[in-house]
Design an enzyme around this catalytic site. Structure first.
Site, PDB file in Angstrom:
ATOM      1  N   GLY A 170       0.715  -1.216   0.038  1.00 47.55           N
ATOM      2  CA  GLY A 170       0.042  -0.033  -0.096  1.00 47.55           C
ATOM      3  C   GLY A 170       0.976   1.401  -0.040  1.00 47.55           C
ATOM      4  CD  GLU A 221       2.455   1.011   7.724  1.00 47.32           C
ATOM      5  OE1 GLU A 221       1.734   1.143   6.645  1.00 47.32           O
ATOM      6  OE2 GLU A 221       2.132  -0.003   8.510  1.00 47.32           O
ATOM      7  CG  ASP A 222      -0.581   1.886   3.646  1.00 47.80           C
ATOM      8  OD1 ASP A 222      -0.182   1.644   4.890  1.00 47.80           O
ATOM      9  OD2 ASP A 222      -0.931   0.912   2.732  1.00 47.80           O
ATOM     10  CG  ASP A 225      -7.728   0.015  10.911  1.00 44.58           C
ATOM     11  OD1 ASP A 225      -8.251   0.718  11.799  1.00 44.58           O
ATOM     12  OD2 ASP A 225      -8.138  -0.659  10.103  1.00 44.58           O
ATOM     13  CE  LYS A 253      -9.641   3.459   8.275  1.00 40.25           C
ATOM     14  NZ  LYS A 253      -9.982   2.257   7.718  1.00 40.25           N
ATOM     15  CG  PHE A 274     -12.169  -0.275   3.470  1.00 42.79           C
ATOM     16  CD1 PHE A 274     -11.440  -1.015   4.335  1.00 42.79           C
ATOM     17  CD2 PHE A 274     -11.529  -0.336   2.029  1.00 42.79           C
ATOM     18  CE1 PHE A 274     -10.477  -1.854   3.989  1.00 42.79           C
ATOM     19  CE2 PHE A 274     -10.603  -1.186   1.768  1.00 42.79           C
ATOM     20  CZ  PHE A 274      -9.814  -2.085   2.790  1.00 42.79           C
ATOM     21  CG  ASP A 281      -5.284  -3.504  -1.574  1.00 42.17           C
ATOM     22  OD1 ASP A 281      -4.928  -3.285  -0.584  1.00 42.17           O
ATOM     23  OD2 ASP A 281      -5.774  -4.856  -1.975  1.00 42.17           O
ATOM     24  NE  ARG A 287      -2.243  -2.756  -4.282  1.00 36.43           N
ATOM     25  CZ  ARG A 287      -2.062  -3.038  -2.966  1.00 36.43           C
ATOM     26  NH1 ARG A 287      -2.084  -1.874  -2.431  1.00 36.43           N
ATOM     27  NH2 ARG A 287      -2.303  -4.290  -2.656  1.00 36.43           N
TER      28      ARG A 287
END
Ligand code: IMP
Ligand code: MG
Length: 318
Positions: A170, A221-222, A225, A253, A274, A281, A287
């Protein structure tokens, strides 16, 4: 489904309805709605350019359909009707000759359908691709924020040569843009991990290639969570003896956080939805969206899959 809930491509064919003012043609109204959907600002026919004179008198003008201030671009829409295309091309040529600093593009219907297909809409879109509910951060907003992060990191690490470590897959869009926004000598490395069920936890499927002992490591990091992945990775990287270890996450998040992990640089705080695009993705799709969007929710399947590879997100959005 109410018309307001439909995506631009789901709305009735353009031929069958009268466009709302100020638009002259249904396809213009449709294009404006698509621009709105993607958060791109537009002005309709804001300027007329004189393109032919007889003596001092202007005898021909050209008024492009749209001006997009974010892109500093004029757009003229056209259908496939060849006589019109030829005429429009002639006007465009004149406009470009007379006003070389003006950027103008002729958009054919097929370009426009291709554009839609890329985002999972319209006649060219693959069957079964889920819809994007809305754009959370436009491509432009993402680029601006990434540039800011790059500047901040360059200041904070002045005189150092940090190693950026990304977690595949990601992160690849963010990493590519972030590293180019950093004005220091940097090294880049990637790791990949998989998630296993029944308490087996996380496993590294691709380890670092570089030795990070004594280096200033920035974990990129993308999205964070629950924070569980990051918690695992930080413990692992710490065990390799870096001089310093910090985290840069594009998306936070925060409301979903379980593990208390430190985030030193954050692009955006995001809601509990989401997200896809810009590397993120859902089942390996989306993506390539240049923006970050919210995926339309769907009821979860009866049996969730076991042994999920982190690289592909098959867990359904709640
Ligand atoms: P965590 O361990 O719960 O913090 O999960 C982090 C990882 O889950 C991220 O690196 C992503 O790969 C994935 N992830 C979490 N939320 C999303 C999302 O909204 N869209 C796509 N991937 C996500
Ligand atoms: Mg990730």
């Amino acid at each position: 489904m109410l018309p307001e809930e439909q995506t631009p491509a789901e709305r009735p064919p353009t031929r069958d309805w009268t466009p709302p003012p100020p638009f002259a043609h249904p396809s213009e109204a449709e294009f404006a709605r698509i621009l709105d959907f993607y958060g791109v600002r537009w002005e309709y026919e804001p300027r007329s350019f004189p393109i032919r004179w007889e003596g001092d008198r202007v005898v021909e003008m050209f008024t492009p359909d749209f001006y997009l201030p974010d892109l500093d671009l004029y757009v003229e829409l056209t259908t496939l009707k060849q006589s019109l295309v030829t005429e429009k091309n002639r006007k465009l040529r004149l406009l470009r000759q007379l006003y070389p600093h003006i950027r103008v593009k002729l958009l054919y219907r097929r370009d426009y359908h291709r554009l839609l297909a890329r985002y999972g809409f319209g006649p060219l879109a693959q069957a079964g691709v889920r819809k994007i509910e809305r754009v959370l951060f436009s491509a432009d907003a993402v680029q601006k924020r990434v540039a800011e992060l790059g500047r901040q990191i360059s200041q904070d690490y002045k005189g150092k040569e940090p190693v950026l470590v990304g977690v595949l897959r990601g992160v690849f869009c963010f990493m590519a843009d972030l590293m180019r926004a950093i004005s220091l000598p940097v090294s880049v490395d990637f790791m990949a991990i998989s998630y296993y069920g029944k308490g087996e936890g996380v496993r590294i499927t691709k380890d670092l290639d570089l030795d990070i002992q004594g280096r200033d490591v920035l974990l990129v990091e993308d999205i964070v969570d629950t924070g569980m992945t990051l918690h695992f990775l930080l413990r692992y990287l710490e065990s390799r003896g870096p001089a310093s270890l910090k985290v840069c996450a594009l998306l936070d998040k925060r409301v979903r956080r379980i593990a208390d992990v430190p985030l030193h640089y954050v692009g955006f705080e995001v809601p509990d939805e989401f997200l896809v695009g810009y590397g993120l993705d859902y089942l390996e799709k989306y993506r390539n969206l240049p923006f970050i969007g919210v995926l339309k929710p769907e009821p979860p399947p009866d049996s969730p899959p076991q042994g999920v590879d982190k690289a592909s997100h098959s867990h359904p959005p709640q």
